[in-house]
Motif scaffolding. Structure first.
Motif: not given
Length: 566
Positions: A191, A263, A194-195
């Motif tokens: 996560r 997302l 990806m951020e």
């Protein structure tokens, strides 16, 4: 120091006629649903721009605005707080007051959040002096200073659990189980990666297995940049986690797979397409990020202006015919198509698309996903669509003669068809359709126009001016004795030391005219069609790129990429 008297942001925006009372009511209702701050809600709903919000707050609160990407942050100040606190309040310390080291300067998106200031003051044992910055810039800096650090900490925790020895089959099974547990370190790690990619404006993440482990790279402004490396201990778990969230089969490691996930970062939803392929060192994964807002921008934001904008608008005004957008992979064709669709999307027209895959969901448009497994190809989908009473048909790509034939027939029989072709120039598109077996007279009748495009990188604000060399003047069509100043990339914090920040499209517009219609019907060579288009006022990709270089928007290196392709 900032006054503790709280201003009502909504009331101020209404008083200054930035928003209407009705928009404020809608935003307040949406704010309760989302659980976000009012300013963020107004920006995300498109009622006010981020820059306008900054102007209002600096004027009302009498505080400074800081462009964080142009400032070097004091690491001693930054690390007085941790990542959790920084993300919770969307703020980051940037340094100390020069006259009083006991005053901590903190960049905040909401300088009226007195609870946050009190908490930071207690944590750091310092007085807080807020400065204003945007949410997106603060999120980027949080990732830059804490992101890699937190990912490394997660990786270390994970390695302690499984040990550093070479991976074995039973350990891989346990890693895959960990990848399915919501609170496991690997879930947090993927996560976070990806951020970070979103905050760094990456269009893709590449997870690449190597002899020693896994390399992770981000594609930013068309170029791949290495973000981090990890050893083989966590490779299997990262791969499993990405496959789980994208709906892939984690037990299948020998065949390529495709998946999809979503997302949400900073209240913006991203559609993420995922692809896996087996390599000698394991499975390579690529994640591609899209969001609806970036695919449906105003035409002027794409780089269209002047006569090219008028030509494009004229093409879209036709009730029937074929409009082609051409260029190599990654040249922005999908963005141009979606922008065209957003302009054509009205209540009185039926728009149907056939895509592989659907890039972004658009309200009011009927979108069909190609699925070869059930024989839902472009051609078979098009046949069915023609029985759905469409006014406008968008075909993701004309790949074969069957699709080309149906597209041509549809455009001749009263439908406006827009699609893409993988050709390098406008005139080459005609030859490609002929090679697919389409009769020249049908192409001539159907074709409304062709748009060729490329993406070139914009120079960052850190660019440096210099005198052009004689060779460069020749490339730019300038006289040797004429003074000519150019800009070249330098590199700074804002652009991650690449010298470039963002991209802009260059276009080549070939609207069909009577002369071009006749040349196509008579099967004249591509070069002759191009000559006619130039005589009728077409500006080439090369000439568009030259204009951007001479205006200081792009560099000679970007121009040469266009020249080499031509």
């Amino acid at each position: 120091m900032i006054s503790r008297q709280r201003i009502r942001l909504g009331d101020v925006l209404v008083q200054q006629q930035v928003i209407t009372p009705e928009q404020l009511d809608k935003a307040l209702k949406e704010q309760k649903t989302r659980g976000t701050k009012l300013g963020e809600t107004l920006i995300s709903m498109g009622f006010v721009s981020e820059q306008k919000m900054v102007d209002i707050l600096t004027e009302q609160l009498h505080i400074d605005y800081v462009e964080l990407r142009n400032v070097k942050l004091d690491k001693e100040a930054v690390y007085l707080i941790n990542e959790t606190i920084a993300k919770q309040y969307n703020l980051i310390p940037i340094g100390f007051d020069k006259s009083n080291p006991n005053i901590l300067l903190v960049a905040m998106s909401d300088p009226m959040d007195f609870i946050a200031m009190d908490d930071i003051s207690i944590i750091t044992n310092r007085r807080i002096q807020p400065v204003l910055s945007t949410s997106s810039q603060i999120a980027y800096e949080i990732d830059r200073y804490f992101g890699r650090q937190s990912v490394m900490e997660v990786a270390e925790r994970y390695k302690k659990e499984f040990g550093d020895e070479e991976a074995q089959e039973d350990k891989n099974d346990r890693r895959e189980e960990q990848a399915e547990t919501d609170n496991s370190p690997i879930v947090v790690m993927v996560r976070s990666i990806m951020e970070q990619a979103v905050h760094q404006r990456a269009s893709d993440i590449h997870f690449e297995p190597t002899r020693d482990g896994i390399r992770i790279r981000f594609r930013v402004d068309g170029d791949l940049i290495e973000a981090m490396k990890h050893d083989s201990t966590i490779q299997a778990a990262i791969t499993a986690r990405v496959k789980i969230i994208s709906g892939m089969d984690i037990s299948e490691k020998r065949k390529p797979q495709d998946g999809r996930t979503t997302l949400v970062v900073d209240h913006v939803e991203y559609d993420v397409r995922v692809s896996s392929i087996p390599t000698v060192y394991g499975e390579k994964l690529v994640m591609r990020f899209n969001n609806k807002e970036s695919l449906t921008r105003d035409k002027r934001e794409l780089g269209l202006e002047g006569t090219d904008l008028a030509k494009f608008d004229d093409m879209l005004s036709h009730r029937h015919g074929l409009i082609l957008v051409t260029g190599p992979t990654g040249s922005g064709k999908s963005t141009t198509l979606y922008t065209a669709l957003s302009q054509l999307n009205r209540e009185n027209v039926n728009i149907v698309t056939v895509e592989d895959p659907v890039e972004a969901n658009v309200d009011g448009v009927n979108q069909v996903q190609v699925n070869p497994k059930i024989d839902m190809t472009f051609a078979s989908a098009l046949r069915s669509i023609l029985r759905q009473d469409p006014d406008i048909i968008m075909i993701g790509e004309i790949r074969d003669s069957e699709t080309a034939e149906i597209a041509i027939q549809a455009s001749i029989t009263g439908h406006l068809v827009v699609s893409t072709l993988h050709t390098n120039s406008t005139e080459a598109s005609v030859a490609r359709l002929m090679n697919m077996g389409i009769e020249p007279y049908l192409i001539a009748d159907a074709l409304v126009g062709v748009v060729a495009q490329r993406l070139v990188r914009r120079l960052c604000t850190c660019k440096r001016q210099r005198e052009a060399t004689p060779e460069e003047k020749e490339e730019l069509g300038a006289q040797p004795q004429t003074p000519l100043m150019l800009y070249e990339p330098v590199g700074c914090q804002r652009c991650s030391h690449t010298g470039y920040y963002g991209r802009i499209a260059v276009y080549e517009m070939l609207p069909s005219s009577q002369r071009i219609h006749t040349a196509i019907a008579k099967m004249r060579p591509s070069a002759e069609i191009k000559d006619i288009a130039l005589e009728e006022g077409m500006t080439t990709l090369h000439d568009q790129a030259v204009r951007l270089v001479r205006e200081g928007i792009s560099s000679m290196d970007e121009l040469r990429k266009i020249a080499y392709e031509e």
